[in-house]
Design a protein around this motif. Structure first.
Motif, mmCIF file in Angstrom:
data_model
loop_
_atom_site.group_PDB
_atom_site.id
_atom_site.type_symbol
_atom_site.label_atom_id
_atom_site.label_comp_id
_atom_site.label_asym_id
_atom_site.label_seq_id
_atom_site.Cartn_x
_atom_site.Cartn_y
_atom_site.Cartn_z
ATOM 1 N N LEU A 525 0.827 -1.202 0.000
ATOM 2 C CA LEU A 525 0.000 0.000 0.000
ATOM 3 C C LEU A 525 0.866 1.259 0.000
ATOM 4 O O LEU A 525 0.594 2.209 -0.757
ATOM 5 C CB LEU A 525 -0.919 -0.006 1.220
ATOM 6 N N THR A 526 1.892 1.277 0.837
ATOM 7 C CA THR A 526 2.741 2.470 0.919
ATOM 8 C C THR A 526 3.432 2.743 -0.406
ATOM 9 O O THR A 526 3.514 3.901 -0.857
ATOM 10 C CB THR A 526 3.789 2.299 2.026
ATOM 11 N N MET A 527 3.938 1.707 -1.054
ATOM 12 C CA MET A 527 4.588 1.898 -2.345
ATOM 13 C C MET A 527 3.601 2.412 -3.389
ATOM 14 O O MET A 527 3.933 3.276 -4.209
ATOM 15 C CB MET A 527 5.233 0.585 -2.801
ATOM 16 N N SER A 528 2.383 1.895 -3.354
ATOM 17 C CA SER A 528 1.365 2.357 -4.308
ATOM 18 C C SER A 528 1.063 3.839 -4.100
ATOM 19 O O SER A 528 0.931 4.604 -5.072
ATOM 20 C CB SER A 528 0.088 1.526 -4.151
ATOM 21 N N ILE A 567 9.671 -8.759 -0.109
ATOM 22 C CA ILE A 567 10.225 -9.207 -1.391
ATOM 23 C C ILE A 567 9.118 -9.272 -2.445
ATOM 24 O O ILE A 567 9.309 -8.869 -3.601
ATOM 25 C CB ILE A 567 10.918 -10.568 -1.219
ATOM 26 N N GLN A 568 7.937 -9.760 -2.050
ATOM 27 C CA GLN A 568 6.806 -9.785 -2.977
ATOM 28 C C GLN A 568 6.446 -8.368 -3.439
ATOM 29 O O GLN A 568 6.210 -8.133 -4.624
ATOM 30 C CB GLN A 568 5.594 -10.421 -2.295
ATOM 31 N N ALA A 569 6.409 -7.431 -2.491
ATOM 32 C CA ALA A 569 6.057 -6.054 -2.840
ATOM 33 C C ALA A 569 7.117 -5.425 -3.749
ATOM 34 O O ALA A 569 6.782 -4.703 -4.698
ATOM 35 C CB ALA A 569 5.887 -5.224 -1.568
ATOM 36 N N MET A 570 8.386 -5.707 -3.465
ATOM 37 C CA MET A 570 9.447 -5.184 -4.315
ATOM 38 C C MET A 570 9.318 -5.722 -5.737
ATOM 39 O O MET A 570 9.501 -4.984 -6.712
ATOM 40 C CB MET A 570 10.811 -5.555 -3.725
ATOM 41 N N SER A 575 8.712 -2.226 -11.590
ATOM 42 C CA SER A 575 8.699 -1.233 -12.674
ATOM 43 C C SER A 575 8.990 0.172 -12.159
ATOM 44 O O SER A 575 9.305 1.075 -12.937
ATOM 45 C CB SER A 575 7.350 -1.245 -13.392
ATOM 46 N N SER A 576 8.901 0.370 -10.829
ATOM 47 C CA SER A 576 9.172 1.693 -10.275
ATOM 48 C C SER A 576 10.653 2.059 -10.373
ATOM 49 O O SER A 576 11.023 3.203 -10.098
ATOM 50 C CB SER A 576 8.728 1.759 -8.809
ATOM 51 N N PHE A 581 11.157 7.257 -7.299
ATOM 52 C CA PHE A 581 10.840 6.508 -6.082
ATOM 53 C C PHE A 581 11.552 5.162 -6.067
ATOM 54 O O PHE A 581 12.202 4.790 -5.086
ATOM 55 C CB PHE A 581 9.329 6.305 -5.967
ATOM 56 N N GLY A 582 11.434 4.420 -7.149
ATOM 57 C CA GLY A 582 12.033 3.090 -7.192
ATOM 58 C C GLY A 582 13.542 3.125 -7.170
ATOM 59 O O GLY A 582 14.183 2.284 -6.535
#
Length: 720
Positions: A525-528, A567-570, A575-576, A581-582
């Motif tokens: 959520l935070t990354m989104s 790791i799943q979220a990364m 693509s970020s 940000f990425g």
């Protein structure tokens, strides 16, 4: 379908560590750091028999008979010990070739394996090779099994490097027959029983003392005085041999015009060549040995490089984190000074699954608040099988609501709460967490900036009494919170912790709420949110007290879920990397939360190797400096969080246990991800940390609240 966590990789990891240890030990053996026989003072009381002391420098003890021979008249055997060396051996070979002279090279097996091309050149140019042990061990002080091991390993290396074996051998630290001690003679007999001719010397130039070229030449000339034949001892490795190169040239130019011949021992004594072909099996074993030693040498150099890179990276990280933290403190003071105090309508969502032990304390902390605005509290009972729902119903208070639903996991519970929320700001917290009275008020103030879409609070470990709790307390303050200060300034916050976070409802609606694609729904959520253009910031003064795992098993389950989910979220947001940000966030996470833990076990093994078999002072000082830097960073982080520094006494011990545990968690998570296993949601057992307000935890929280209230009173009474 749920799959079992992988287990075979633990065997592979253990086997890999064992194999790495064996390779390091082999390299240490070759370099003399492991298994070296300490040299004892020469025992003058024991000597070789008279036949040896008064005999020639080439000794044969085969079949129990003792025979020795001298070199023929005007025949010189230049012998070179300790090589081959990539710098000096080629120069000596060039000198011999210039004068059409041949020599005998008594090679160390470890150097043979390192430089097989030099062995091949020595043979191709007609020179002779002898055995000089594998590690240059003093065989006079070695047991019989060690003597045979040194000889056999050298033969294997020679077979692997050039396809031959040798029948000549010279003992390290030996000299002329007259100076042979009793211990050296006993070793020489073992060598002879193994099928070797033992070679001593007629003239020792003592080149290892660097006496000067003229002195070395004179020693050789004196040994050949009167037309005598002689075996001259020199060295082509083991230090600076520039004088040896010059001396060889001068010895030859001095004696050759006088009719002296420079040849090999075998030719001089009319013997068959000392090198004999090795069998196919011996060559195969030898090639394996040469490859293994070469790989071990490469691996040690690689580990040394990794050790340096990892050490520099960790030190730079600490320096950068402290620097960012200092700037963040100043920025926060400016934010507090500039912003107006706001009180938007709030909805606090508490997802609960079997939280009967602590849910009452959680709700009491929410009801005992100083927030001036509209507040509602929604508890989402996600199919609990205990008394969670009943406890919530028994509690009364304005704005408290209960939603019962079938078990669907934390994301679905939070989404149900978001759908029912009335507030413009959504605060999410865990069911094992309690807030201070001023937490809600402080948490939302940065929403006065319209660019801020979400805010991370300051999660603190409440049950920090035991060693596991103390280690996690240090990790939360030094690791998580320092990181969040940096991420705040760099605008690349990867995670708002589930224990305390605030979100604009419009932002949650825009990103589609929480997803169950990963086990780290908070990170996802935070990354989104960050990728959608909103700022995610850190509010250090909004404190949430959370119950940390109190056992190794519970800690493992929690961190395994966190790491695997991260790791799943990364991967989901890979693509970020095309975005700012990425490039900031994912690069940092990959470097310090994935790659560093992967290489850490090897670096740790190398460190232990350095302490045991290398320079222990250097290794220990390096480790102590690193721990000291961590302690300095930890003390500063604890100071910023208004915490006492006494828990830092557990920091050195943390390096030996807790840090390795976290590395293993990363390895387990990566293997699970690579194998494609879907890890099930894992909960930890609650112990009721907050159930007793008079406990040590309760007193600590109360003291923290009093301190914040005093600071608030000081700010309101002190004129600007």
């Amino acid at each position: 379908m749920k799959q079992r966590d992988p287990r075979a990789h633990w065997f592979l990891l253990a086997f890999g560590c064992f194999l790495l240890s064996c390779i390091l030990l082999m390299n240490g053996y070759v370099s003399g750091a492991v298994g070296q026989v300490p040299r004892k003072p020469v025992d003058e009381s024991g000597q070789a028999p008279p036949e040896v002391l008064q005999g020639g420098p080439v000794v044969n003890t085969k079949d129990g008979d003792l025979r020795s021979v001298h070199m023929p008249r005007k025949t010189i055997a230049l012998t070179f010990d300790d090589g081959p060396d990539p710098r000096w051996t080629p120069q000596i070979l060039d000198v011999l070739k210039k004068h059409d002279a041949r020599g005998s090279f008594f090679m160390v097996g470890g150097n043979i394996a390192k430089h097989p091309e030099l062995v091949q050149r020595v043979l191709a140019e007609g020179h002779e090779i002898g055995n000089h042990t594998y590690t240059h061990a003093d065989l006079a002080d070695a047991p019989d099994w060690r003597i045979r091991l040194e000889l056999n390993l050298t033969q294997r290396a020679l077979a692997g490097a050039a396809g031959v074996k040798t029948t000549l051998m010279r003992l390290p630290y030996s000299g002329s027959p007259l100076g042979t001690t009793g211990a050296q003679w006993e070793a020489a007999k073992v060598v002879g029983d193994s099928g070797y001719l033992v070679v001593f010397t007629d003239g020792d130039t003592k080149d290892w003392q660097h006496p000067g070229v003229d002195t070395m030449v004179q020693s050789a000339v004196d040994a050949a005085k009167g037309g005598r034949g002689a075996i001259i001892m020199l060295h082509d490795a083991g230090g600076d041999r520039a004088e040896v190169v010059q001396a060889v040239d001068k010895i030859i130019t001095t004696l050759q015009p006088k009719g002296y011949e420079f040849t090999t021992l075998a030719e001089a004594l009319k013997l068959p060549r000392s090198e004999v072909p090795a069998s196919d099996q011996e060559q195969m074993i030898g090639k394996t040995l040469v490859f293994t030693q070469g790989f071990a040498n490469w691996l040690v150099n690689a580990l040394a490089l990794l050790f340096g890179v990892a050490g520099v990276a960790c030190v730079l990280r600490l320096v950068v984190l402290i620097g960012f933290a200092h700037v963040h403190v100043r920025r926060m003071k400016q934010r507090v000074h500039d912003r107006p105090e706001i009180s938007p309508s709030l909805t606090v969502i508490v997802p609960a699954y079997n939280e009967e032990v602590g849910i009452a304390a959680t709700l009491r902390s929410l009801q005992d608040h100083d927030y001036p605005g509209e507040l509602e509290i929604i508890v989402v009972n996600d199919g609990s099988s205990d008394r969670t729902s009943e406890i919530v119903r028994e509690m009364t208070g304005p704005g408290l609501r209960l939603i019962d639903k079938e078990n669907g996991g934390k994301p679905s519970a939070l989404n149900a709460g978001i759908a029912a929320a009335r507030g413009e700001i959504i605060v999410m917290m865990d069911g094992d967490t309690v807030f201070q009275r001023d937490t809600l008020r402080k948490l939302v103030q940065q929403f006065s900036d319209p660019k801020v879409g979400a805010i991370s609070g300051n999660a603190k470990v409440a049950n920090r009494g035991g060693i596991w709790g103390r280690w996690q307390h240090i990790e939360y303050v030094i690791g998580f919170n320092l990181d969040r200060r940096m991420f705040d300034l760099m605008q690349c916050m990867p995670t708002i912790p589930g224990a305390i976070g605030a979100f604009r409802k419009e932002v949650l609606d825009a990103v589609g709420g929480l997803s169950d694609d990963t086990l780290a729904e908070d990170t996802d959520l935070t990354m989104s949110i960050s990728r959608s253009g909103w700022h995610v910031v850190y509010e250090e003064t909004a404190i949430a007290w959370t119950e940390a795992p109190s056992s190794l098993q519970q800690l493992w389950r929690q961190r395994y879920r966190w790491c695997y989910g991260t790791i799943q979220a990364m991967w989901k947001h890979r693509s970020s990397l095309r975005e700012s940000f990425g490039r900031r966030c994912l690069s940092y996470l990959v470097g310090f939360q994935v790659l560093l833990p992967l290489i850490a076990p090897a670096v740790d093994i190398y460190t232990v190797y350095g302490v045991l078999f290398g320079d222990p002072v250097k290794s220990l000082v390096t480790w102590l400096v690193f721990v000291l830097l961590q302690a300095v960073a930890g003390a500063y982080a604890l100071h910023l969080d208004r915490e006492r520094v006494h828990p830092l006494w557990a920091l050195p011990l943390q390096q030996f246990v807790y840090r390795q545990l976290m590395y293993l968690v990363v390895i387990q998570s990566l293997v699970t991800a690579v194998m494609g296993n879907r890890l099930a949601w894992q909960t930890i057992r609650r112990t009721g940390t907050f159930s007793d307000p008079n406990s040590a935890v309760g007193r600590h929280m109360a003291a923290e609240e009093r301190r914040t209230e005093e600071e608030r009173a000081d700010r309101t009474t002190t004129p600007a």
